[in-house]
Design a protein around this motif. Structure first.
Motif, PDB file in Angstrom:
ATOM      1  N   TRP A  83      -0.879  -0.943   4.953  1.00  0.00           N
ATOM      2  CA  TRP A  83      -1.235  -0.595   3.570  1.00  0.00           C
ATOM      3  C   TRP A  83      -2.032  -1.691   2.870  1.00  0.00           C
ATOM      4  N   TYR A 141      -8.888   5.563   4.749  1.00  0.00           N
ATOM      5  CA  TYR A 141      -7.474   5.648   4.385  1.00  0.00           C
ATOM      6  C   TYR A 141      -7.037   7.107   4.333  1.00  0.00           C
ATOM      7  N   ALA A 192      -2.400   2.201  -3.960  1.00  0.00           N
ATOM      8  CA  ALA A 192      -1.923   1.906  -2.602  1.00  0.00           C
ATOM      9  C   ALA A 192      -2.639   2.834  -1.638  1.00  0.00           C
ATOM     10  N   ARG A 243      -3.295   3.817   2.658  1.00  0.00           N
ATOM     11  CA  ARG A 243      -2.751   3.604   4.006  1.00  0.00           C
ATOM     12  C   ARG A 243      -3.820   3.837   5.048  1.00  0.00           C
TER      13      ARG A 243
END
Ligand code: GLN
Length: 283
Positions: free
Chosen positions: A239, A262, A279, A281
Motif C-alpha cells: 500500500w 493500483y 490509500a 493498493r
C-alpha cells in the motif's frame, strides 16, 4: 512577584498581540523555563523566579509575541504519545497525521508475521517512520528527506526514542535511489498550493520550513510524483498511503486510479469527517 502575577502579565501581552491561547501559552512557557509541570505553577504560588529565569522567560514570551510556534519555543511536540524534538529545521508533527499512522498500523498487522519493510518519504522530524518502528516488532523503516538538516533531527529522535536499529535514513528527493520492494510507502507530502502559502497563519508561514509546506501549483505535485514512483517500489498487495487535505483528496484519488497501477483506492476520513488519507493498493 507571585507566579500568578508573572503569568497574568505575560498573558496580557500575548493577548494584546492577538494570541488567543494567551494564558495557556504563558503557563506552558513558564513551566518550560522552570523545568516543571504546569501544575507546579499553582501549587507553588510563592516561588520567586531567579534573575536568569526571568530573563529566559522574557525571551520566550517575546518570541511568542512574534507568533513563533510553541513547539519550537519549548523544542518538542507530542506525536502518537511520544515526545519528538523539533526546531525550525522540521515541520511540527500534526495530530492529523496520526490518522495516517493509525491506518498504516492496521494494514501492517495484516502482513504479519512477515518482517515489514516500510518507506517514510519526507520524514521531517521522523514522526511517521519512527512511530512505525516503535509500534511494530518486526520492521525495517527507510526514512527519506531532501533536507539534510531535517535528517539530523529525525536521526536524533530515532536515537532518543530507542528505534535506531530499526530505521535508516536517506537523503533523497524521491524514490529513484531506492532498490527493492516494500510493504508500505507512507508520506505526508507538502500540500499547500503555492499561491495559498501567503494566506497561512504567520506562525506557520514565517517559521515552518517552506519546502515542507509548498505542494506546487495545485498542491498535489509531490503526491503525483509518489503515485508514479511508488508503483515499482511496492510489492504486489503493498500500500501507498498519502496524507491529503479535504480540497485535494478527490484529485489525488483520481490520479491514483488513472495511473492504472493500483487496484484499490480508498479515501480515509478523520474524526471530524474530513478526508485525510488516500490509500492505494498495488496490483
Ligand atoms: N513526515 C513529517 C510529518 O508528518 C514531515 C512532513 C513534511 O515535512 N511535509 O510531520
Amino acid at each position: 512577584m507571585q507566579l500568578r502575577e508573572v503569568i497574568r502579565l505575560a498573558a496580557q501581552r500575548l493577548r494584546e498581540a492577538g494570541i488567543f491561547t494567551s494564558v495557556l501559552d504563558a503557563e506552558v512557557l513558564l513551566a518550560h523555563v522552570l523545568g516543571v509541570q504546569r501544575t507546579f505553577l499553582y501549587s507553588h504560588p510563592d516561588y520567586r523566579l531567579t534573575e536568569e529565569e526571568k530573563w529566559r522567560y522574557e525571551e520566550l514570551v517575546n518570541r511568542r509575541l512574534g507568533h513563533e510556534p510553541i513547539a519550537y519555543l519549548v523544542g518538542e511536540k507530542e506525536f502518537w504519545s511520544r515526545t519528538f524534538k523539533v526546531d525550525g529545521r522540521v515541520l511540527i508533527p500534526r495530530p492529523e497525521t496520526e490518522r495516517l499512522v493509525e491506518a498504516a498500523l492496521s494494514l501492517a498487522r495484516g502482513f504479519s508475521p512477515q518482517r515489514l519493510k516500510i518507506i517514510d518519504v519526507g520524514t521531517g522530524s521522523g514522526a511517521i517512520g519512527i512511530t512505525m518502528a516503535a509500534e511494530l516488532e518486526k520492521v525495517w523503516v527507510l526514512a527519506t528527506d531532501l533536507s539534510p538538516e531535517a535528517l539530523c533531527v529525525a536521526r536524533e529522535n530515532a536515537q532518543r526514542l530507542g528505534v535506531r536499529e530499526k530505521i535508516d535514513f536517506l537523503l533523497s528527493s524521491g524514490l529513484s535511489a531506492i532498490s527493492g520492494v516494500f510493504h508500505l510507502i507512507l508520506s505526508n507530502p507538502p500540500y499547500i498550493p503555492t499561491g495559498e502559502l501567503a494566506n497561512l497563519p504567520a506562525g506557520v508561514r514565517n517559521y515552518e520550513p517552506l519546502m515542507a509546506l509548498d505542494g506546487g501549483e495545485d498542491g498535489v505535485k509531490l503526491h503525483e510524483a509518489l503515485i508514479v514512483e511508488s508503483a515499482s517500489r511496492l510489492m504486489v498487495g503493498g500500500w501507498l498511503l498519502l496524507e491529503v487535505g479535504e480540497k485535494i483528496a478527490g484529485l489525488v484519488g483520481k490520479k491514483a486510479w488513472d495511473s492504472g497501477n493500483y487496484g484499490e483506492v480508498k479515501v480515509l476520513h478523520d474524526y471530524l469527517g474530513e478526508a485525510r488519507v488516500v490509500a492505494m493498493r498495488k496490483v
